[in-house]
Structures are given as structure tokens and as C-alpha cells.
Scaffold this motif. Structure first.
Motif, PDB file in Angstrom:
ATOM      1  N   ASN A   1      -2.799   0.385   2.518  1.00 48.63           N
ATOM      2  CA  ASN A   1      -1.433   0.462   3.048  1.00 48.63           C
ATOM      3  C   ASN A   1      -1.220   1.754   3.838  1.00 48.63           C
TER       4      ASN A   1
ATOM      5  N   ASP B   1     -10.491  -2.189  -2.167  1.00 50.41           N
ATOM      6  CA  ASP B   1      -9.189  -2.833  -2.057  1.00 50.41           C
ATOM      7  C   ASP B   1      -8.912  -3.626  -3.332  1.00 50.41           C
TER       8      ASP B   1
ATOM      9  N   MET C   1      -3.635   0.594  -3.579  1.00 50.14           N
ATOM     10  CA  MET C   1      -3.255   0.362  -2.178  1.00 50.14           C
ATOM     11  C   MET C   1      -2.699   1.616  -1.510  1.00 50.14           C
TER      12      MET C   1
ATOM     13  N   THR D   1       3.639  -2.263  -1.261  1.00 53.09           N
ATOM     14  CA  THR D   1       2.983  -2.751  -2.480  1.00 53.09           C
ATOM     15  C   THR D   1       3.846  -3.739  -3.237  1.00 53.09           C
TER      16      THR D   1
ATOM     17  N   SER E   1       0.510  -7.516   0.195  1.00 54.24           N
ATOM     18  CA  SER E   1       0.919  -6.130   0.334  1.00 54.24           C
ATOM     19  C   SER E   1       0.756  -5.642   1.766  1.00 54.24           C
TER      20      SER E   1
END
Length: 436
Positions: free
Chosen positions: A391, A339, A383, A152, A118
Motif C-alpha cells: 500500500n 504480500d 500491507m 487496508t 486492499s
């Protein structure tokens, strides 16, 4: 203090260490060592355990697929494949309302099919798409949120590093899990396109519109993505046609991506060294997290917390679907502070025995696959949810002119779409397992 109480107190300690920015692998390792000592009252079992645990954890042959997929992603980024994917998507979508953002999502989906990470997907596509989004007048929050959400897709669309870890922990077939993730991954990509279409109509000033590309220019843009298509079908198709094992397919995919990058001029001696270095660093981080989780989960086994927890849940007479929903909600909460990889290696050994002991009206293998896809989906939500949406951090670091609060606002519609998709997949398991 009883062993159960020690096990319960370990979680607040672990979360505190994470908030203090202790690396997650070290936090789990340290908490596991201290907890084991408090439960057993002596260091000898810990030292004996550590003597073999590191080897037993990381010598698993199936784990070799991880560095190979990571290396394939590195080569793909160096070979200009991300740019060709974006150009092809923009050729057909760029002139529509919100089309450049849609093209970015489509390119993320394509790149995710040969990357498996990702963070790598988000970072790579941001380099390509951010300048185009800005040039076409997209609002900063929409641009950054689109790329964070699109990233993602790197773990939703096979191959997926996170799904490999789940397969190893749950002792499931990697190829079947990859197959089961296809339809949910496609649904995710389509849902993001719908979100963008609705957003730009409700906020007309948030997006510009690129010029329509002539049809004579679209064909070369499509032809340019043939290496991505070829590598994807070689890797995934090779697995399902019985040509390769998943590990062999990952090696062939990495070699193919490296060859394309070399032919395209993006892989000289220095770039090759950088690819190996980045792969080694990422692999070391992942393996250390797995080791830390193994030590922590071993401590929990000594404390008997998972067993007692499973017995308590069974004794309460909760409906299986109620337990599953509670677990998914917990995953979403955990995703706000951890995470996805750390969350999965920490929780699967605890949650998986609980849910597999219940009757969901399907075979154990089908349930394990369905549960794995649900876990993958909620891990993906983590994320892009504050405060620890990795992200979001990656994209914000690359778009310093966009305040992170704008990115947080822009990501809300995408998270809403993700939650609706979780509801859909929970209510209709057949979406995840009918291909299997």
C-alpha cells in the motif's frame, strides 16, 4: 542432507528469490519443484503431481468468488462511488481538525465494503482524496500514510478476498468469517480516526481545515451514496438472510455495481473491457500464487517439516497462547517481506495444524474463526510496514512529490494502533466471535 534439513533450507532460498524480485508464485513453484526432487531423488512423482495439481487447485468452485469481488471493485471505482463516499464523509468531518483525513478513512471503509481488495481501495481512494488533502494543506507524510492505512480496510471490512482464501485453506464457512470480521473492521476504522485526531493535535501545522458545509448541502451528499449502501446490503444481507450463497452474492454485487457504473456514465465499451482485463490480470496473479503455494506446501509435506515441527512444539509443553503469540510475531515479520495473500497461502497449511492441536478453551470452529481474524489483522499490518508495504508503494507512486521516507514516518502511528488492536483481539477473543 535429510529431508527435514532440505525443508528448513527452502525458506532462506524462497526469501532470497523474493528479494531478487522473482514473482512470488514462481518463487514458491520453483522452490517446491526443486525441493521435491531433492527429497524424493527423482522427477517422476513431480511430473505426476503437476499433471493434476493445477486443475485440483484452481478448479475449486469457492475460488470463483475472487474474480467476482475483484470485478465488483472495478465497477465501483468506475461508477464514481469512491467520490460520492468521500464527499459524504467530508460533508460531516471535513471542517474538523484533521477532518479531511478522517473523511478519507471513512470513505476507505465504505469502499472496502464493496471492494474486498486492499490495493484497489488504496489506489482508488488516493485518486479522490489526495488532491483534497493537498488543497487543504495536509503534510505529505500524513496524507499518504492516511490513505495507505485506510486502504487496508479493504481487506478488513467484508467482503474480503484474503478472508475468502483463508476460509478455503482452513475449510471454514465464508459467511461466518465475514460476520466475525465486522466488529474488528469497525474497530480498525475508529482507531485510525483516533490516530489522526491525536496526530494533528500534536503536530498543529500538519493539517489544514476545510470550510464547514451548510446542512442543506449535506443531505444531497448523503443521498448520493445510496448505491454503495444498497449493494452492500444486497451482497452481505443477502448472504445472511439466506437469499444467496457467497458466490451468488458476489455475482449479484458485481452486476449491481456494473449497472450503477453504466447509469453514471462511467462504463462505456472501452471501460468495460478495461475492467475485465484488470480483473483477469489480478485473478491470474492470485491463482498463480495459490498454485505456487500448493506445490511448495506439497514439498513441505514430503519433507515432513510441518509434522515434525508440530510434534516438536507439542513436546516442548509451550502454553497455547505462547505459541499463538510467536506465530503472530512471525506473521508481522513475514509481512515486511511478503504480500498478505502470498503469506497466508504459504503459512496457513503449516501453522493451522499446529494451533488447532492445542486447547484454547473454545470450540474448533470458533477457534478457527478467531485465528482467521487475527491472521487477517496481521496480514493487514504487512500491507503498510516497510520494506515491502505494498500500500505504501501504491500511494507513493501516486504522490511523487512526497518522499517515501516521509510516508514511512507518517505510517508509524497507524502501525502502532494496529499492534494495539492485535493485542486487544488476542486478549479478548469474544470481540471476533460473539456475532457468530
Amino acid at each position: 542432507m535429510s529431508s527435514i534439513e532440505i525443508g528448513l533450507w527452502s525458506f532462506p532460498l524462497l526469501i532470497l528469490l523474493i528479494f531478487l524480485r522473482v514473482p512470488i508464485g514462481a518463487a514458491m513453484l520453483g522452490t517446491g519443484v526443486i525441493g521435491t526432487y531433492l527429497v524424493l531423488g527423482k522427477w517422476t512423482p513431480i511430473l505426476a503431481q503437476m499433471k493434476v495439481l493445477a486443475w485440483n487447485t484452481n478448479a475449486n468452485y469457492s475460488l470463483s468468488i475472487i474474480p467476482l469481488f475483484l470485478l465488483m471493485g472495478q465497477f465501483a471505482a468506475r461508477g464514481g462511488m469512491s467520490q460520492s463516499l468521500f464527499n459524504a464523509a467530508a460533508a460531516f468531518l471535513g471542517h474538523r481538525k484533521g477532518g479531511v483525513a478522517m473523511a478519507a478513512v471513512g470513505a476507505c471503509a465504505g469502499f472496502g465494503s464493496i471492494c474486498g481488495s486492499s490495493l484497489a481501495t488504496a489506489a482508488t481512494m488516493a485518486q479522490v482524496a489526495l488532491p483534497e488533502l493537498k488543497r487543504n494543506g495536509y503534510a505529505g507524510g500524513l496524507a499518504t500514510a492516511t490513505l495507505a492505512a485506510g486502504g487496508t480496510l479493504g481487506i478488513l471490512i467484508p467482503p474480503s478476498v484474503v478472508l475468502v482464501i483463508y476460509a478455503i485453506l482452513a475449510e471454514q464457512n465464508i459467511a461466518k468469517l465475514f460476520l466475525a470480521a465486522f466488529v474488528p473492521g469497525i474497530i480498525a476504522a475508529i482507531s485510525y480516526l483516533v490516530v489522526i485526531a491525536i496526530y494533528v493535535r500534536l503536530n498543529p501545522g500538519s493539517a489544514g481545515q476545510a470550510a464547514r458545509m451548510p446542512w442543506r448541502d449535506r443531505l444531497p451528499a448523503v443521498i448520493a451514496v445510496w448505491p454503495v449502501v444498497a449493494i452492500f446490503f444486497l451482497v452481505v444481507g443477502g448472504i445472511y438472510l439466506g437469499w444467496f450463497t457467497p458466490t451468488q452474492a458476489a455475482a449479484i454485487g458485481a452486476a449491481g455495481a456494473g449497472l450503477v457504473a453504466f447509469v453514471n456514465g462511467g462504463l462505456d465499451r472501452k471501460a468495460l473491457g478495461d475492467c475485465f482485463k484488470e480483473t483477469a490480470v489480478s485473478t491470474g496473479m492470485i491463482f498463480f500464487i495459490i498454485l505456487g503455494a500448493s506445490v511448495f506446501n506439497s514439498f513441505l509435506a514430503f519433507s515432513r517439516l510441518p509434522q515434525v515441527g508440530a510434534e516438536w512444539v507439542t513436546a516442548q509443553g509451550f502454553a497455547p497462547m505462547t505459541v499463538l503469540i510467536i506465530i503472530l510475531v512471525l506473521y508481522i515479520i513475514f509481512g515486511c517481506i511478503m504480500d498478505s495473500l502470498s503469506m497466508i497461502v504459504l503459512t496457513i497449511p503449516i501453522f493451522f495444524p499446529i494451533v488447532t492441536a492445542m486447547d484454547f478453551g473454545m470450540s474448533p470452529e470458533h477457534f478457527a474463526i478467531w485465528f482467521g481474524i487475527l491472521v487477517l489483522m496481521v496480514a493487514e499490518i504487512g500491507m503498510i510496514t516497510p520494506p515491502v508495504g505494498l500500500n505504501l508503494f501504491i500511494i507513493s507512486a501516486m504522490a511523487r512529490d512526497v518522499p517515501i521516507r516521509e510516508t514511512y514516518k507518517g505510517i508509524v502511528p497507524f502501525v502502532t494502533a494496529d499492534l494495539l488492536r492485535i493485542v486487544l483481539l488476542t486478549a479478548f477473543p469474544v470481540i471476533s466471535i460473539f456475532l457468530v
